[in-house]
Each structure stands twice: as structure tokens, then as C-alpha cells.
Design a protein around this motif. Structure first.
Motif, mmCIF file in Angstrom:
data_model
loop_
_atom_site.group_PDB
_atom_site.id
_atom_site.type_symbol
_atom_site.label_atom_id
_atom_site.label_comp_id
_atom_site.label_asym_id
_atom_site.label_seq_id
_atom_site.Cartn_x
_atom_site.Cartn_y
_atom_site.Cartn_z
ATOM 1 N N HIS A 127 36.843 2.135 73.536
ATOM 2 C CA HIS A 127 36.305 0.972 73.100
ATOM 3 C C HIS A 127 34.772 0.745 73.799
ATOM 4 O O HIS A 127 34.484 -0.344 73.616
ATOM 5 C CB HIS A 127 37.006 0.013 73.130
ATOM 6 C CG HIS A 127 38.080 -0.505 71.605
ATOM 7 N ND1 HIS A 127 37.391 -0.509 70.486
ATOM 8 C CD2 HIS A 127 39.392 -0.554 71.306
ATOM 9 C CE1 HIS A 127 38.152 -0.560 69.501
ATOM 10 N NE2 HIS A 127 39.238 -0.805 69.909
ATOM 11 N N PRO A 152 39.040 0.713 82.339
ATOM 12 C CA PRO A 152 39.810 1.346 81.039
ATOM 13 C C PRO A 152 39.464 0.438 79.740
ATOM 14 O O PRO A 152 39.500 -0.765 80.139
ATOM 15 C CB PRO A 152 41.168 1.583 81.171
ATOM 16 C CG PRO A 152 41.577 1.610 82.696
ATOM 17 C CD PRO A 152 40.315 0.521 83.227
ATOM 18 N N ARG A 153 39.171 1.007 78.600
ATOM 19 C CA ARG A 153 38.832 0.261 77.393
ATOM 20 C C ARG A 153 39.472 1.039 76.294
ATOM 21 O O ARG A 153 38.863 1.895 75.763
ATOM 22 C CB ARG A 153 37.470 0.024 77.016
ATOM 23 C CG ARG A 153 36.954 -1.311 78.089
ATOM 24 C CD ARG A 153 35.598 -1.682 77.513
ATOM 25 N NE ARG A 153 35.762 -2.410 76.236
ATOM 26 C CZ ARG A 153 34.722 -3.110 75.690
ATOM 27 N NH1 ARG A 153 33.452 -3.061 76.138
ATOM 28 N NH2 ARG A 153 34.730 -3.678 74.610
ATOM 29 N N PRO A 154 41.011 1.337 76.402
ATOM 30 C CA PRO A 154 41.467 2.118 75.260
ATOM 31 C C PRO A 154 41.140 1.921 73.852
ATOM 32 O O PRO A 154 40.737 0.642 73.534
ATOM 33 C CB PRO A 154 43.062 1.937 75.807
ATOM 34 C CG PRO A 154 43.173 0.617 76.327
ATOM 35 C CD PRO A 154 42.147 0.194 76.998
ATOM 36 N N GLY A 155 40.801 2.862 73.102
ATOM 37 C CA GLY A 155 40.537 2.834 71.590
ATOM 38 C C GLY A 155 41.642 2.710 70.544
ATOM 39 O O GLY A 155 41.397 2.518 69.493
ATOM 40 N N ASN A 156 42.648 3.006 71.023
ATOM 41 C CA ASN A 156 43.975 3.173 70.184
ATOM 42 C C ASN A 156 45.090 2.903 70.968
ATOM 43 O O ASN A 156 45.142 3.196 72.584
ATOM 44 C CB ASN A 156 43.774 4.091 69.373
ATOM 45 C CG ASN A 156 43.496 5.630 70.055
ATOM 46 O OD1 ASN A 156 44.091 5.488 71.164
ATOM 47 N ND2 ASN A 156 42.442 6.141 69.526
ATOM 48 N N LEU A 157 46.271 2.946 70.663
ATOM 49 C CA LEU A 157 47.622 3.108 71.535
ATOM 50 C C LEU A 157 47.784 4.276 72.135
ATOM 51 O O LEU A 157 48.260 4.156 73.144
ATOM 52 C CB LEU A 157 48.806 2.425 70.431
ATOM 53 C CG LEU A 157 48.880 0.926 70.032
ATOM 54 C CD1 LEU A 157 49.690 0.848 69.122
ATOM 55 C CD2 LEU A 157 48.753 -0.017 71.188
ATOM 56 N N VAL A 160 46.130 3.663 75.280
ATOM 57 C CA VAL A 160 46.608 2.703 76.117
ATOM 58 C C VAL A 160 47.689 3.497 76.997
ATOM 59 O O VAL A 160 47.818 3.322 78.052
ATOM 60 C CB VAL A 160 47.529 1.469 75.430
ATOM 61 C CG1 VAL A 160 48.431 0.860 76.084
ATOM 62 C CG2 VAL A 160 46.267 0.681 74.791
ATOM 63 N N ARG B 170 43.506 -5.357 76.658
ATOM 64 C CA ARG B 170 42.166 -5.182 76.460
ATOM 65 C C ARG B 170 42.044 -4.351 75.182
ATOM 66 O O ARG B 170 41.047 -4.538 74.332
ATOM 67 C CB ARG B 170 41.800 -4.041 77.487
ATOM 68 C CG ARG B 170 40.256 -3.260 77.487
ATOM 69 C CD ARG B 170 39.263 -4.324 78.022
ATOM 70 N NE ARG B 170 38.364 -4.698 76.926
ATOM 71 C CZ ARG B 170 37.271 -5.325 77.162
ATOM 72 N NH1 ARG B 170 36.662 -5.418 78.511
ATOM 73 N NH2 ARG B 170 36.494 -5.519 76.475
ATOM 74 N N TYR B 171 42.984 -3.665 74.651
ATOM 75 C CA TYR B 171 42.913 -3.034 73.376
ATOM 76 C C TYR B 171 42.947 -3.951 72.329
ATOM 77 O O TYR B 171 42.242 -4.051 71.311
ATOM 78 C CB TYR B 171 44.137 -2.025 73.424
ATOM 79 C CG TYR B 171 44.328 -1.495 71.739
ATOM 80 C CD1 TYR B 171 43.333 -0.818 71.232
ATOM 81 C CD2 TYR B 171 45.579 -2.047 71.031
ATOM 82 C CE1 TYR B 171 43.622 -0.477 69.748
ATOM 83 C CE2 TYR B 171 45.564 -1.527 69.596
ATOM 84 C CZ TYR B 171 44.775 -0.791 69.329
ATOM 85 O OH TYR B 171 44.826 -0.651 67.796
ATOM 86 N N TYR B 172 43.998 -4.845 72.367
ATOM 87 C CA TYR B 172 44.177 -5.819 71.077
ATOM 88 C C TYR B 172 43.006 -6.843 71.252
ATOM 89 O O TYR B 172 42.575 -7.409 70.020
ATOM 90 C CB TYR B 172 45.489 -6.648 71.358
ATOM 91 C CG TYR B 172 46.626 -5.734 70.836
ATOM 92 C CD1 TYR B 172 46.878 -5.821 69.488
ATOM 93 C CD2 TYR B 172 47.644 -4.947 71.686
ATOM 94 C CE1 TYR B 172 47.867 -4.965 68.814
ATOM 95 C CE2 TYR B 172 48.432 -4.183 71.336
ATOM 96 C CZ TYR B 172 48.800 -4.250 69.855
ATOM 97 O OH TYR B 172 49.607 -3.293 69.310
ATOM 98 N N ASP B 174 39.737 -5.936 72.100
ATOM 99 C CA ASP B 174 38.846 -4.921 71.554
ATOM 100 C C ASP B 174 38.790 -4.678 70.036
ATOM 101 O O ASP B 174 37.933 -4.565 69.139
ATOM 102 C CB ASP B 174 38.584 -3.809 72.215
ATOM 103 C CG ASP B 174 37.816 -3.737 73.725
ATOM 104 O OD1 ASP B 174 37.016 -4.651 73.812
ATOM 105 O OD2 ASP B 174 38.144 -3.014 74.383
ATOM 106 N N GLU B 175 39.964 -4.442 69.484
ATOM 107 C CA GLU B 175 40.407 -3.853 68.294
ATOM 108 C C GLU B 175 40.474 -5.128 67.178
ATOM 109 O O GLU B 175 40.044 -4.884 66.222
ATOM 110 C CB GLU B 175 41.726 -3.175 68.248
ATOM 111 C CG GLU B 175 41.993 -2.652 67.020
ATOM 112 C CD GLU B 175 41.412 -1.278 66.586
ATOM 113 O OE1 GLU B 175 40.555 -0.838 67.664
ATOM 114 O OE2 GLU B 175 41.500 -0.713 65.631
#
Lengths: 260, 260
Positions: A127, A152-157, A160, B170-172, B174-175
Motif C-alpha cells: 500500500h 509495513p503497509r500490507p496491500g492485502n491479507l 498482513v 493499517r490494511y483496513y 489503506d484499503e
């Protein structure tokens, strides 16, 4: 001697290496390049379909007893096993990637393993590729670089689950002194990515560089590291400095060059 | 009007708030201070033992259907539920803290919730307290400060689960654009910590400041934040700047002063 001069780290010759997820694509690249370099114990839930070096253990990564047995006599673990799909559902990454990775670290500590290289992913920081930054960040002239010191900035689960795996590595390093390197792998493909696929060009990791990078994870000395795993692409938004400085990574390929 | 002048954020009056883990200690502190301030829906696997404001849902945080129902009509979630023991075994934090938190975020997105405040912990960064830094870092003259920009260094598997929960946030964010604040709570105790307990002095969060901090998480506007949750202790190694600047946190207590 030459090697010691090039990399100021303790060098070891052949090591006993446990490779989890050996039947996957990263495992394939590693074994293509390093089959004769180390003593291998391979683990995968899928049995081998081709010739392979060393022993092969057919087991799921969440089977604690089998993973503990597979750890005996091992110096270094390359932990690749897990659900590799970026669209993997939560239940799968929770079990296979997060719980599976904890099983591997716990077993590694019990067995006195020295180093664990964890196959993390570009999706742990996916992300950062915001609408504002893309596609500029994929271009050669753009100097935006992630270097592993960013949060970290995960782009999906799936991403994560890789962040969780990295933080397990941080914990097992801090608590037990285990050497841990998290390798945030880009896009591993056997051939060059299409020249008009900008992100793919920036993220490319060749099979040859992949094998060499994990060879460095096996041989080099380190404490706790986060490195990016891509080839030396003209386009890039991941820094290779830590991989070069700490591991002695010397990538040979570049997505912009087809004459290698 | 006065509030708007003090905090340059959109201010809302009473909100519909879902408080998970309502029967725990953090929930107790929040309800002591804020029972009449918001419209509450409380959720805990333990039924209430005392009078409580609003509705009470008896459910485990991993029960997806019940958590989704409890999310209906909610503006803000304060997510405290989970195994709170720093010595909790992996299986428990995997299920209750990691999987439970994903259930909460997913349900919050489905229900159109605006904000989630996640009760993270000092244990997400516990291994910054190294032998080299302690006990100096607990002392007033020492200027070592964590401010939330540092990479996580969990001190135990409970801390790993909090890092995973933060990265879900962070994921929820950003998404889906959900407002998320991760509150790394120090040591919440009703009374002042013993004067000779240096770490406890540095980490103290009073009940009053805890309630006020979560009130600010309910009322303030933010995107994605990591803040530290301690009182305004003379001794501290956590920065309060983000909590003050972004949330408008104004702590009243200080572990070094008993005359409050």
C-alpha cells in the motif's frame, strides 16, 4: 580466501539447510541454482515430482511434530512454505502463513538452528504504491525507494500475514538470539517481464538472482535484517543496500537488459 | 465552539460506540469515565456483573455472525477484546487476538463504521527495553523516546499478536478508508504505581487519563495513527506528541505526583 576478502563476514562452506515450501516457485529457483551447494532437507505438503537433492519430507507446515523432526541437525532454515496467493482468504493465511511460521520459528529454537531466512513479500508494503505515487514510482528517473526501515503497509491479507511473520522473526531474534532475515521478494519469474509492464519491470527477481540471494542468506552472518529481493533493475523502488552490505548480494540480472 | 477552538478537528457529540472486551480492566476505566458521554453497546464473553450503560452482548470476539450483528448502527468501535496476558500461549493469541481482530475489522467495514480504536500494547515494542538501555530509559533525565515511527519489536507472543492487529488496522485503513488508531497502552492501574517501581512509573496510565484518551479516539478526526497511551509521567520513554497533536489528548495525571 577470495570470498572472505569480498564479504567481510564469516564464511561457511556447505550447510545443512531445511527448505520449507520446496515444491513452490521460489523453492524451484533456489534448487536450480544451489542443489549442489548445500546439504538439503526439503519439506512440502506436495510430494516431489522431479529429481531433487537431499531428503524430502512430505508434511504440512502446521504439523508441529513433523516440523520439529525435520529441524534436527539443521543449521539454516529457508522458510518459504505458506499460501502464496495474494488473494488468499484470511482463514488460509492465518493458518498456513501466520501459525505455520510460528511453528517453524518455535521448532528452530528448540533444535538450536542458527539462522532462519523468511520469505516475506512485496505485499507487506504493497500500500505504499498509492494512486499519487504510481506509475511514477515504477520509473527509472523516479528516486522513491523503500529500504526496510519504513513501517509495513500490507496491500492485502496475504501481506498482513507476511508482516506478522516478520514480527515473529523480530521476536525470536530478540528473545533467543536467532539470526533472522526477512526477504521481501518481488516478482520472481523465469523470463524477463514484458517491457511495457512497468511494475513488473521494477519488481523483477530472476531465478539466478533469487538463488544467489538465498545462498547469501545461508552463508552470511547477520543479526536481524529486512531486505528486498529484486534483481538490479534500472527501474526500482526497493533499495538493495542492506542486501548488498549485510548479505553480500551481487545481483546479475536487470529487467531492462535482455543481453545477460 | 470552545472545543473546536482547542482541537482543530471536527467534533461530534454523543456517538454510538461498540466496546469489545467491555468487562476487562481497560473497559472498566473507559466506562467509569464515559458512561454518560456516548451511546454504548458493550460486548464481552463474560456477562456483566454490575450496572452498565447501554446494551450488553455476551459473545466471543471470534463469533463472526454475532460480531457483525453487534456492529449495526455503530459509529466507532473501541476494540479491546482479546487475551490480555503477556504470557498468553500462542494458540490463544492467534485465535483471540489476531483472528478476533480481523473479525472485528471485517465486520466494521461491512457495517460502514467510521473509526476503530485498537487496544494495542507496550508489548508490541517491549524488546526496545534492552539490557543496555534499562533501567536508564525509565529515568526522568533520560531522553530516549519511542514515538510510533519505529519498527515494532514485540517482547512476547502477546506483543506479536498486537503487531499483527496493528497491521490489520493499517490494511483496513489503506484499503477502505476506515479511520484507525492503534493505542499502545502502558500499565493501566487505578492507583499510582509504587514510587520505587521505575518501569511502572514510566508506563503508568491512570483510569482518568485512559477514559479521556479513548474519548478523544471517539471524537477526534484522524486517518491512521499509532499513539502511546500513558499519563503525563515525569519518567517516560513514550512520546505523547501524536496523541496530543492528532487526538487532542490532555493527560491530567503523573506517576510522580500524588497530589492530583
Amino acid at each position: 580466501m577470495v570470498l572472505i576478502a569480498r564479504y567481510p563476514h564469516t564464511e561457511r562452506m556447505a550447510q545443512s539447510v531445511l527448505l520449507t515450501g520446496a515444491a513452490g516457485r521460489v523453492g524451484e529457483a533456489i534448487l536450480e541454482g544451489l542443489a549442489d551447494e548445500h546439504e538439503w532437507r526439503l519439506l512440502d505438503r506436495d510430494p516431489p515430482t522431479e529429481d531433487h537433492p537431499g531428503e524430502f519430507v512430505v508434511a504440512d507446515i502446521t504439523e508441529g511434530d513433523t516440523v520439529r523432526e525435520a529441524m534436527e541437525g539443521i543449521d539454516v532454515v529457508l522458510h518459504l512454505a505458506g499460501d502464496p496467493r495474494k488473494t488468499a482468504p484470511w482463514e488460509s493465511v492465518l493458518t498456513n502463513n501466520i501459525d505455520g511460521t510460528q511453528t517453524v520459528f518455535e521448532a528452530a529454537i528448540d533444535a538450536g538452528v542458527e539462522k532462519v531466512a523468511f520469505a516475506s513479500s512485496n505485499h507487506a508494503v504493497g500500500h505504499y504504491e498509492t494512486d499519487e505515487r504510481t506509475p511514477e514510482m515504477y520509473r527509472t528517473h523516479d528516486d522513491y525507494l523503500l529500504d526496510g526501515t519504513e513501517l509495513p503497509r500490507p496491500g492485502n491479507l496475504y501481506g498482513v500475514s507476511k508482516v506478522a511473520g516478520e514480527s515473529l522473526g523480530r521476536y525470536y531474534h530478540d528473545e533467543y538470539g536467532l539470526s533472522v532475515v526477512n526477504v521481501r521478494i518481488g516478482n520472481l519469474t523465469e523470463g524477463h517481464p514484458p517491457i511495457d509492464y512497468e511494475r513488473g519491470q521494477a519488481m523483477w527477481l530472476s531465478y539466478r538472482d533469487c538463488a544467489h540471494l538465498f545462498d547469501r542468506c545461508i552463508r552470511a552472518d547477520y543479526d536481524y535484517e529486512i531486505v528486498y529481493g529484486i534483481s538490479d533493475n534500472d527501474r526500482k523502488y526497493y533499495s538493495l543496500e542492506r542486501a548488498k552490505d549485510v548479505l553480500g548480494y551481487e545481483p546479475q540480472d536487470n529487467s531492462a537488459r535482455h543481453d545477460d
